[in-house]
Design a protein around this motif. Structure first.
Motif, PDB file in Angstrom:
ATOM      1  N   THR A 176      38.163  20.228  41.970  1.00  0.00           N
ATOM      2  CA  THR A 176      38.075  21.895  42.005  1.00  0.00           C
ATOM      3  C   THR A 176      39.377  22.697  41.750  1.00  0.00           C
ATOM      4  OG1 THR A 176      36.243  21.560  44.000  1.00  0.00           O
ATOM      5  CG2 THR A 176      37.344  23.808  43.762  1.00  0.00           C
ATOM      6  N   LYS A 216      39.856  25.147  38.705  1.00  0.00           N
ATOM      7  CA  LYS A 216      40.584  26.824  39.167  1.00  0.00           C
ATOM      8  C   LYS A 216      41.654  26.928  38.321  1.00  0.00           C
ATOM      9  CE  LYS A 216      38.762  27.478  43.955  1.00  0.00           C
ATOM     10  NZ  LYS A 216      39.065  27.567  45.535  1.00  0.00           N
ATOM     11  N   GLU A 220      40.686  27.947  34.964  1.00  0.00           N
ATOM     12  CA  GLU A 220      40.323  29.359  34.993  1.00  0.00           C
ATOM     13  C   GLU A 220      41.467  30.316  35.105  1.00  0.00           C
ATOM     14  OE1 GLU A 220      37.937  29.869  38.224  1.00  0.00           O
ATOM     15  OE2 GLU A 220      36.134  28.629  37.595  1.00  0.00           O
TER      16      GLU A 220
END
Length: 502
Positions: free
Chosen positions: A449, A453, A456
Motif C-alpha cells: 500500500t 501511495k 501516486e
C-alpha cells in the motif's frame, strides 16, 4: 536630465498595483470595468478561427491584455478578406477583439489587471504549487521509508518465526503436527539421559564421602541420582515402591489434530479470570468447569447423600495408602511414567543435579586455594576418594553434570514437557507462531500500500512540475511586458520589477 533618464525605476512586485494607483496610472474602480471586459472575452472566445497559435493562447491560461493584442495581430491575417477600401474590417470577430483592446486601454485598465495577475502569481499561485510539489516529494520520501520499514519488519518477523521453530526443533511447515510428533520421541531422549546417569557413580561417591567426612552426615544423599545411576530411567512405581512392576499401563493420550482457527477470528479468551500458573506460555485455568459434582440436596433424598445399606450391618471402610489404589505390581497412571517423565521425580532429579553442580563448582575453587600446608593438613585423614582427586578431574566431572543438566533444562526440553503436560499448550504455541506469520503478511500488504501511495505521489509530482515551470515562464514573460509598458510611460527609462521568484 540625462542622468535621470538613465536612472532605473525599481518597483517591488507585491506593491506594483499600489504604485500604479498612487501615480494615477490606473483608476481605483478598475475591477468593475474588468468584469465587463471579461464577459466580452468569454463571449468572443466562442467564435474563433482554426489557428494553432490562438489555440495555444486560449488553452489553460488567463487571457489578459497582451494576449488580446496578439489575437488581434493574428486576426489581421485570418480576417484579411473582410477588409474594405477604407482599411476597416467587416468581420465581427475582429470588431469584437478590437473593442476589447480599446476597453482595456481606457484608464490603463489592462495595466492594473496584469499587475494584479503578476502579484497573484508571485504571492499565491507560485508558492501554492511549490508547496504542493514539496509535499509530494516529502510524501515519497516518507512512504519510501515506511515501505522499507514494513519490509524489514516483515523479514524480521519471519526470521523470528523460523528461529522460534528452530528452538522447538521443528521446521515450521505444520507446527501443531510437528510439535505433537516431538513428544513421541521424548521417552527415548529421556532414556538416553537415564543411561548417562550411570556415569555419575564416581561423582555420587565423592559427594557422599565428602559430606560424611566434613559434616559427619549419615543420612543418604542424592537418593534420586543414586536410584537413576543404578536403574536408569525406571518407572515412578519402581522408585516409589522399590519393586519392578509386572504390568505397566501408561496414561492414554488421545491425539487429535489441533483445530485450525481462522486468522481473522482469533479468540484469546479472557485472561483476567484465569489462574496464573507462573508459566510464560500463557496457559490459564478456565473458570466455570463443570466437574459433574453437586452438593445441593435433592428433595427425595435425606440430605442428598446415599449412605448405602441403612441396616445394622457394620460398614467396612478400607483404608488405602496414596498411590496404592490399584493391584500390586500394576503401574498405572502417573506411576507408569518414568522418573524423568513424572514432573515430581524429574524436579527432584534436577534439584539433585544442581546440588551436585554447586558442590563440584565449589570444590574446583577450593582446590585452587589448597596449596598451603594448613589446607593440605585438613584432608590428611580424608578418605582416599577425596584425596585422590585432582582439580582437572573435578572439572571434568563438573562438565559431565552440566551436560546432563543442560540436556534436561534447555528450552526445547521445557517446551516438550509443557506439550506433554497440556494439549492446549500446542494450540497456544501454534497460534503464537501463526500470529508472527500473519503479522508479517500484514506488514507486506501494508508495504505494498505504501508503494502504491508513493507511486501516486510520484505521479502528482510529475503533474505539478510542468505546471510550475509553465507558471514561471508565463510570469517572467508577463514581467517583461509590464516593465516595457511602464518604461514607455516614463520616456523609456529602465524599469525593474523586484521580487519575481516562482
Amino acid at each position: 536630465m540625462e542622468n535621470i533618464q538613465n536612472l532605473p525605476i525599481d518597483i517591488q512586485t507585491s506593491k506594483l498595483l499600489d504604485w500604479l494607483l498612487d501615480r494615477r496610472h490606473c483608476n481605483l474602480k478598475w475591477q468593475n470595468e474588468v468584469k465587463v471586459i471579461r464577459e466580452k472575452i468569454n463571449a468572443s472566445m466562442q467564435d474563433m478561427p482554426e489557428n494553432e497559435e490562438i489555440k495555444k493562447l486560449l488553452s489553460g491560461s488567463y487571457i489578459h491584455y497582451f494576449h488580446c493584442l496578439r489575437i488581434v495581430e493574428i486576426l489581421k491575417g485570418t480576417e484579411a478578406s473582410s477588409k474594405n477600401i477604407f482599411g476597416r474590417y467587416s468581420s465581427q470577430r475582429m470588431k469584437d477583439w478590437q473593442e476589447i483592446v480599446t476597453l482595456y486601454e481606457i484608464d490603463n485598465i489592462y495595466l492594473a489587471e496584469v499587475a494584479s495577475l503578476l502579484s497573484r502569481n508571485v504571492s499565491y499561485e507560485g508558492p501554492a504549487l511549490r508547496k504542493q510539489l514539496a509535499k509530494a516529494q516529502q510524501q515519497q520520501q516518507e512512504l519510501s521509508r515506511r515501505e522499507t520499514e514494513c519490509q524489514s519488519s516483515a523479514t524480521d518477523l519471519r526470521e523470528r518465526y523460523y528461529s522460534a521453530c528452530k528452538q522447538y526443533g521443528i521446521t515450521g511447515e505444520h507446527v501443531a503436527r510437528e510439535l505433537q510428533s516431538l513428544v513421541k520421541d521424548l521417552p527415548a531422549v529421556l532414556d538416553e539421559v537415564g543411561k548417562d546417569a550411570a556415569k555419575l557413580e564416581e561423582l555420587i561417591q565423592l559427594y557422599t564421602a565428602f559430606t560424611n567426612f566434613v559434616c559427619e552426615w549419615s543420612e543418604p544423599v542424592l537418593p534420586m541420582l543414586t536410584f537413576a545411576q543404578k536403574r536408569g530411567n525406571a518407572t515412578f512405581y519402581e522408585w516409589r515402591t522399590g519393586n519392578v512392576p509386572t504390568v505397566t499401563e501408561r496414561p492414554f493420550v488421545e491425539e487429535t489434530a489441533p483445530e485450525v482457527i481462522a486468522e481473522d477470528a482469533i479468540d484469546w479468551g479472557d485472561f483476567s479470570t484465569g489462574a496464573d500458573l507462573g508459566v510464560t506460555s500463557g496457559i490459564t485455568v478456565e473458570d466455570g468447569i463443570d466437574w459433574g459434582i453437586s452438593v445441593e440436596p435433592s428433595e427425595d433424598s435425606a440430605g442428598g447423600i446415599d449412605w448405602g445399606d441403612s441396616g445394622d450391618a457394620p460398614i467396612e471402610i478400607e483404608i488405602v495408602d496414596a498411590g496404592t489404589d490399584c493391584p500390586e505390581g500394576v503401574a498405572r497412571g502417573e506411576d507408569a511414567l518414568s522418573i524423568l517423565e513424572n514432573s515430581q521425580s524429574r524436579s527432584q532429579f534436577i534439584d539433585e543435579l544442581m546440588e551436585l553442580e554447586v558442590f563440584l563448582s565449589q570444590r574446583v575453587v577450593e582446590m585452587g586455594e589448597e596449596g598451603d600446608v594448613v589446607a593440605m593438613s585438613q584432608f590428611q585423614l580424608a578418605p582416599s576418594v577425596i584425596q585422590g582427586q585432582t582439580r582437572g578431574h573435578v572439572r571434568e566431572m563438573l562438565a559431565m553434570v552440566q551436560d546432563v543438566l543442560g540436556r534436561l533444562t534447555n528450552l526445547r526440553m521445557q517446551h516438550l514437557f509443557m506439550i506433554q503436560a497440556s494439549p492446549r499448550y500446542v494450540e497456544r504455541v501454534s497460534e503464537v507462531l501463526r500470529q508472527k506469520l500473519k503479522q508479517a503478511d500484514i506488514l507486506l500488504l501494508k508495504g505494498s500500500t505504501m508503494a502504491e501511495k508513493r507511486q501516486e505521489a510520484l505521479e502528482e509530482q510529475s503533474r505539478l512540475e510542468p505546471r510550475v515551470d509553465l507558471l514561471a515562464a508565463r510570469t517572467k514573460e508577463l514581467q517583461k511586458m509590464i516593465e516595457v509598458d511602464i518604461s514607455k510611460k516614463y520616456h523609456k527609462r529602465p524599469v525593474n520589477l523586484m521580487g519575481v521568484n516562482i
